[in-house]
Enzyme design. Structure first.
Site, short mmCIF file in Angstrom:
data_model
loop_
_atom_site.label_atom_id
_atom_site.label_comp_id
_atom_site.label_asym_id
_atom_site.label_seq_id
_atom_site.Cartn_x
_atom_site.Cartn_y
_atom_site.Cartn_z
N GLU A 11 0.87 -1.17 0.00
CA GLU A 11 0.00 0.00 0.00
C GLU A 11 0.91 1.23 0.00
OE1 GLU A 11 -2.76 0.33 3.26
OE2 GLU A 11 -3.53 2.23 2.45
N LYS A 47 4.79 0.74 9.14
CA LYS A 47 4.87 2.01 8.41
C LYS A 47 4.24 3.14 9.21
CE LYS A 47 3.26 0.09 4.63
NZ LYS A 47 2.54 -0.03 3.38
N ARG A 70 5.38 -12.76 9.57
CA ARG A 70 6.03 -11.46 9.37
C ARG A 70 7.44 -11.51 9.92
NH1 ARG A 70 2.10 -7.47 8.74
NH2 ARG A 70 3.50 -5.75 9.03
P1 ATP Z 1 2.84 -2.02 7.76
O1 ATP Z 1 2.22 -2.60 8.98
O2 ATP Z 1 4.28 -1.70 7.90
O3 ATP Z 1 2.05 -0.91 7.14
P2 ATP Z 1 1.60 -3.67 5.83
O4 ATP Z 1 1.51 -5.15 5.86
O5 ATP Z 1 0.36 -2.91 6.09
O6 ATP Z 1 2.79 -3.25 6.75
P3 ATP Z 1 1.74 -3.43 3.01
O7 ATP Z 1 2.15 -2.28 2.21
O8 ATP Z 1 0.32 -3.83 3.00
O9 ATP Z 1 2.20 -3.15 4.49
O10 ATP Z 1 2.66 -4.70 2.71
C1 ATP Z 1 2.96 -5.18 1.44
C2 ATP Z 1 3.33 -6.61 1.57
O11 ATP Z 1 4.44 -6.76 2.44
C3 ATP Z 1 2.20 -7.42 2.17
O12 ATP Z 1 2.07 -8.61 1.45
C4 ATP Z 1 2.65 -7.67 3.57
O13 ATP Z 1 2.12 -8.87 4.06
C5 ATP Z 1 4.18 -7.69 3.45
N1 ATP Z 1 4.79 -7.29 4.70
C6 ATP Z 1 4.62 -6.15 5.39
N2 ATP Z 1 5.32 -6.14 6.53
C7 ATP Z 1 5.98 -7.33 6.58
C8 ATP Z 1 6.88 -7.93 7.51
N3 ATP Z 1 7.22 -7.32 8.64
N4 ATP Z 1 7.36 -9.15 7.21
C9 ATP Z 1 7.02 -9.78 6.08
N5 ATP Z 1 6.18 -9.27 5.15
C10 ATP Z 1 5.66 -8.05 5.40
MG MG Z 2 -1.31 -3.18 4.78
#
Ligand code: ATP
Ligand code: MG
Length: 559
Positions: A36, A272, A262
């Site tokens: 995102e 983020k 994760r």
């Molecule tokens: P954040 O909590 O940092 O906003 P998010 O999962 O909301 O993380 P996205 O932009 O939706 O962020 O993530 C893109 C991809 O990266 C998704 O498939 C998510 O599952 C993966 N991802 C995000 N954080 C991690 C992590 N700490 N370890 C492994 N994969 C991750």
């Molecule tokens: Mg997300």
């Protein structure tokens, strides 16, 4: 694709291999990385990037980059550009053009109407509070919304009116009609669309209704022909909804969702939203501050794409979760840089040395290898002259036992140069040591002195042509192992006040007047340091960021 092919086997790879062997999977393997665009990518995303692009590479398939952009208020073009740059920098190439979930808004809308027409979705007027009350809890089933049985035609008209801007934010939502008594709360008539009067970075003001993630994601995957939709474990409970959406619309493709744990790293945060607070509250110098666990911060600090990919390989992929020691990440960058970082000398806290038996008007050029084990990397030149600088910490008036550096009447070798003996310590009015008068031994270039033994080898630069530089010594941003585990306090309470120490007036050998910007240097006996291009441009002299120190305690029981 330039990424190395040396990758550990993981359970997802095994699942796909099995499926291929049993004939359950035929054709190309297609994955996607779906960020995102509401912030910069961090080390956790690197795990997902390496996994998704890695699986595609292993099976000669493809991996898409898709922006999951259904929250226009939180997203923007800066984040999109940064994310693309980071994925490319890591060494991956996405298939075709970049995709956006917003590319599918028209199709998503049509699928929503299809659900309504088949009595699988309805427009609901409960407000957020009522909605929560009707939803029930883990222990109690929910209750049907009073709007659940409204006629299909009425829902259809209301949904079109929502789209046409006839209602206010939050007045109505479109909900899937599944099961308010389901033990899985995600299936209790989840929201599919909500009203949001917000301009979108891709679609402008075209829409005032936006689809929810759980509706958008499976459809975007299916439209792109994704075969394996890899996501983190918190989506495990959403999988039945992912499948429900695809089972209840007319779409020929049904990707398989597979969850993995994760990445969490100690001494930092991987969210983020929280990283954005560090930026917004000026705790750090932007998203690419070298202390940030963002890809761009790590790049500015001197991490290489190879080291990050190797780290992701080392941690592997599983369902167990847990927290990885940041020492392992530091180990990965040390391993990479030890093999290929050019060597150089930098005196962090200069102390003047005058060689009393060397002529003031004389200099000579000494040649040192760029890398001691790798002659292909060539040689570098340093200048020997009457006035040199050594590090203050390499001299002690009253040295402890087994001192391996300089002390009064003792000898050391200057790396790549001669052996010298300290004859006199010069102090200023306040008693501070300002200069050492030493004698060098002209018969010791590349050979041991006769009749005495130097204490050790120290680094140095010449006063005649070394270059002034500023050094940023970075340390961990937090002094707490899990800064955001504290339920009462705030993660900002655990900031390490010494996460940045700036050393002004350090000196580097002349070959670093125009430093390389592709790789960090190993400053001998100090650590790895990378030229900060932004700060170098600003200050007009080279500025270096400490990537990591030399001492590696990972895997040896230390922290
Ligand atoms: P954040 O909590 O940092 O906003 P998010 O999962 O909301 O993380 P996205 O932009 O939706 O962020 O993530 C893109 C991809 O990266 C998704 O498939 C998510 O599952 C993966 N991802 C995000 N954080 C991690 C992590 N700490 N370890 C492994 N994969 C991750
Ligand atoms: Mg997300």
């Amino acid at each position: 694709m330039s990424a190395e092919s040396k990758k550990a086997h993981n359970f997802i790879q095994s699942l796909i291999e099995d499926a291929i062997a049993k004939g359950e999977h035929t054709g190309k393997v297609v994955t996607r990385f779906p960020p995102e665009p509401n912030g910069y990518l961090h080390i956790g995303h690197a795990k997902s990037i390496c996994l998704n692009f890695g699986i595609a590479e292993t099976f000669n398939g493809e991996c898409n980059l898709r922006f999951d952009d259904t929250n226009p208020e939180k997203e923007n073009q800066e984040y999109i550009d940064a994310i693309k740059q980071d994925v490319e920098w890591l060494g991956y190439e996405w298939a075709g053009e970049v995709c956006y979930a917003s590319d599918y808004f028209d199709q998503l809308y049509a699928f929503a109407e299809e659900l309504i027409q088949n009595d699988k979705a309805y427009v609901c007027a409960l407000n957020a509070e009522q909605m929560a009350e009707y939803r029930g809890s883990l222990k109690e089933p929910g209750k049907n919304s009073p709007y659940r049985d409204r006629p299909v035609e009425e829902s259809l008209q209301l949904f079109r009116d929502m789209r046409d801007g006839k209602f206010q934010n939050g007045e109505l939502v479109l909900r899937a009609k599944i099961d308010m008594a389901s033990p899985n709360i995600n299936l209790r008539d989840p929201i599919l669309y909500r009203i949001r009067y917000a301009d979108h970075h891709q679609t402008g003001s075209k829409w005032c209704i936006y689809p929810m993630y759980d509706f958008t994601h499976p459809i975007s995957d299916a439209l792109e022909g994704i075969t394996h939709s890899l996501c983190t474990l918190e989506f495990e409970d959403h999988r039945p909804l992912y499948d429900w959406v695809l089972d209840n619309i007319t779409i020929p493709c049904h990707p398989r969702q597979i969850e993995f744990a994760r990445l969490n790293l100690n001494y930092t945060i991987t969210s983020k939203r929280k990283l954005k607070r560090l930026v917004d509250e000026n705790v750090v110098d932007g998203w690419n501050d070298p202390r940030m666990p963002t890809i761009s911060g790590m790049r500015r600090r001197g991490y290489t794409p190879e080291s990050i990919r190797n780290f992701c390989d080392m941690i592997g992929v599983n369902k167990a979760g847990g927290t990885v020691d940041v020492g392992m990440l530091e180990h990965a960058i040390r391993e990479d840089l030890n093999n290929r970082a050019p060597r150089a000398m930098c005196v962090m806290r200069p102390l003047k040395v005058t060689l009393t038996n060397y002529p003031a008007d004389q200099t000579e050029t000494l040649t040192l290898p760029v890398h001691p084990q790798n002659p292909d990397m060539g040689e570098r030149e340093v200048t020997w002259s009457q006035t040199l600088f050594i590090d203050r910490e390499d001299f002690e008036v009253e040295p402890p036992r087994k001192w391996k550096r300089l002390a009064p009447d003792q000898a050391v070798r200057l790396r790549g140069g001669y052996v010298m003996t300290c004859k006199e310590v010069v102090r200023d009015g306040s008693g501070e040591i300002v200069e050492l008068k030493c004698e060098y031994d002209p018969n010791t270039l590349g050979v041991n002195p006769e009749g005495y033994k130097p204490n050790g080898v120290i680094h140095w630069v010449s006063a005649s042509d070394s270059v002034e530089t500023d050094i940023n010594l970075y340390d961990r941003l937090f002094n707490h192992e899990s800064p955001d585990s504290d339920k009462e306090g705030d993660f900002l309470d655990h900031l390490n006040p010494e996460s940045l120490v700036v050393l002004k007036g350090a000196r580097v050998e002349k070959s670093l007047a125009q430093p390389r910007t592709d790789l960090p240097y190993q400053f001998e006996r100090e650590g790895y340091f990378f030229c900060d291009q932004e700060l170098t441009e600003k200050s007009g002299k080279p500025v270096f960021n400490r990537t990591v120190t030399l001492r590696d305690s990972w895997g040896k029981g230390g922290k």
